[in-house]
Design a protein around this motif. Sequence first.
Motif, short mmCIF file in Angstrom:
data_model
loop_
_atom_site.label_atom_id
_atom_site.label_comp_id
_atom_site.label_asym_id
_atom_site.label_seq_id
_atom_site.Cartn_x
_atom_site.Cartn_y
_atom_site.Cartn_z
N THR A 57 4.54 -177.40 32.83
CA THR A 57 3.64 -178.22 32.01
C THR A 57 2.49 -177.38 31.47
O THR A 57 2.12 -177.48 30.28
N SER A 58 1.92 -176.55 32.33
CA SER A 58 0.81 -175.68 31.90
C SER A 58 1.27 -174.71 30.83
O SER A 58 0.56 -174.48 29.83
N THR A 59 2.46 -174.14 31.03
CA THR A 59 3.01 -173.21 30.04
C THR A 59 3.24 -173.91 28.70
O THR A 59 2.92 -173.36 27.63
N LEU A 60 3.78 -175.13 28.78
CA LEU A 60 4.03 -175.90 27.56
C LEU A 60 2.72 -176.22 26.83
O LEU A 60 2.64 -176.11 25.59
N VAL A 61 1.70 -176.60 27.58
CA VAL A 61 0.39 -176.91 26.98
C VAL A 61 -0.18 -175.67 26.30
O VAL A 61 -0.73 -175.74 25.18
N VAL A 62 -0.05 -174.52 26.95
CA VAL A 62 -0.57 -173.27 26.37
C VAL A 62 0.18 -172.93 25.09
O VAL A 62 -0.43 -172.54 24.07
N LEU A 63 1.49 -173.09 25.13
CA LEU A 63 2.29 -172.79 23.94
C LEU A 63 1.95 -173.72 22.78
O LEU A 63 1.83 -173.29 21.62
N ILE A 64 1.76 -175.01 23.08
CA ILE A 64 1.38 -175.97 22.03
C ILE A 64 0.01 -175.62 21.47
O ILE A 64 -0.22 -175.66 20.24
N ALA A 65 -0.91 -175.25 22.36
CA ALA A 65 -2.26 -174.89 21.91
C ALA A 65 -2.22 -173.65 21.01
O ALA A 65 -2.91 -173.59 19.99
#
Length: 564
Positions: free
Chosen positions: A548-556
């Motif tokens: 989830t954290s990785t996905l949030v970083v990628l979206i950001a």
Amino acid sequence: MAMELFESPVLMSLNYQQRGYNPSHFSPSLKAFLSFHSSSSSTSTSAYGCCTRSGSSIIISRRLAVTASSSPSTASTIPQDPASPPHVLGNVVVVGAGPAGCLMAHYLIRRGFFVHLFERRLALPTCKMNADNKNEQLYVRGDTRSYTMLLTSRAMKALEGADIQLPHSLLGSLVGSCVHLSEGKMRKFDYSSDPDLQSYGVSRNAFVAYLQQTLFERDTDHLSTNFGWELKEIDDTNRLATFQRSANYIDDCLQQQHEMKVEFDLLVGADGVSSKVRAELLRLDAIQRAAGNATENLPLSLKFLQNPEFYKSFHIRPALAKTSPLYKDHNRVQSWPSLNMLLVGMADGSFWGGSKKADLLNASSASEVETLFKGNAPEVYDLLLKENPNFAEDFLKQPAISFGGAVLLSRFHHKNVLLIGDAAHSMFPSYGTGCNVALEDCLLFDQILQESKPVHGKFPLRPAAAEFTRRRLCDAHAIVEMNTNFMLFPRGFLGYLQMLFLTTLRKWFPAVIKPTSYQLLWSTVPFEKIRHQKHKEIFLFYTALLLTSTLVVLIALSILQVLH
């Protein structure tokens, strides 16, 4: 008489009266004990035989070889009948008449053993019957052992195995929890509705009194109850246990100390976290190893971790509890985090509560106690004042009670001696599992006896005790570890986030996601399996958190690239 015998309540009563002691001087607990077990007839059968009073004479016929003396020099001999009644498989001494000790006595008697039950305290008053023919909850005001206990499927299965059905009037069903936050806000959590994951609240004293009472009523021909006696020493070579009168429970008029020696085929230590039986086994094992004649391959070692926390408790009677708005959540465990306090509804409608907040326990004045309660749980304090106008003063004087500690033993047996319950594996009360594990010990040992093949009419009790260690040790260590480390319900933000994640998955995908490891404590799943599942849950949670954290970083990062 040169010899004083205390093996039956009837005999106790007759001995006291013959020696000129006034019954009005007896303690309330002793009066209740003698009253329950005595009868108006001139002849009464005890576990040892027949006790008859004719005028000022007492005629005693005993079946078992038990010697009691007021002093070694004045000991006398009484002709003995055979060592045990016909068809008895052996003599078992059970030390401790709490939940585990009483249930173990039930199981052993059903198997055909003669049980000598010893308890350093006096017997609890029996459960009273109210107008609706229901057992009333038993609370002794000021008795620190009158606290609420959690019973789950483990305990219920163990009780059923001994054909014990607790009346509904003793069991308060618990459906969830209710957390009281600041400004009157509340947050409620529901427990699982799975029939195999139910939980109940029960008064410890009421529970023990019921178990004692059913013991007294079922089969006194195979039971000797000895209250007010504490273990002095164990002779493991001759299988002889020595007991002495408990000094704390002798009336002022009873100045002399008395001794009783009992031979045993098996001795079961169910005497709690401060077990004298355990201390004796550690002593005996150390002596035998120093002399080079140890009989067990693995040394008996103890790791004890003292719980640093203490608590003070209070009780609110049923009639008053039912007038409070808090009563609508009587079937939930209510808590006030700011005061580190619990309030639990009992089956009779009463509330039992306790706090372990250091500021409250260390308060220096009644006004400080009042300020803390008013500022954090005013609705509870209003009830407490109605219960006792001097509550703050009395609470200040109440001694803080230790939560005990965690016990890790290398084994639970030594020759023909077995440890169960808190004597074997005491744990922090983090999840309320201690009593359930203790009762499950009794069921396990009964299953071992059932699988054993008698040799010449006797059970191989020493191998059975060793087998108990083999089957129980790793499982017991697992639950002690999980309680000590708060492993199943980690504290802090990530802990609550982990529980929310797991319970949400369970709610969304009930056919796929199993109950959480924390919920499985309410089941009969072995603790080693629960610990293994917890490790998988931790891996799943942090993997999901990382993804989830990785996905949030990628979206950001994608959003930033678009903006640029």
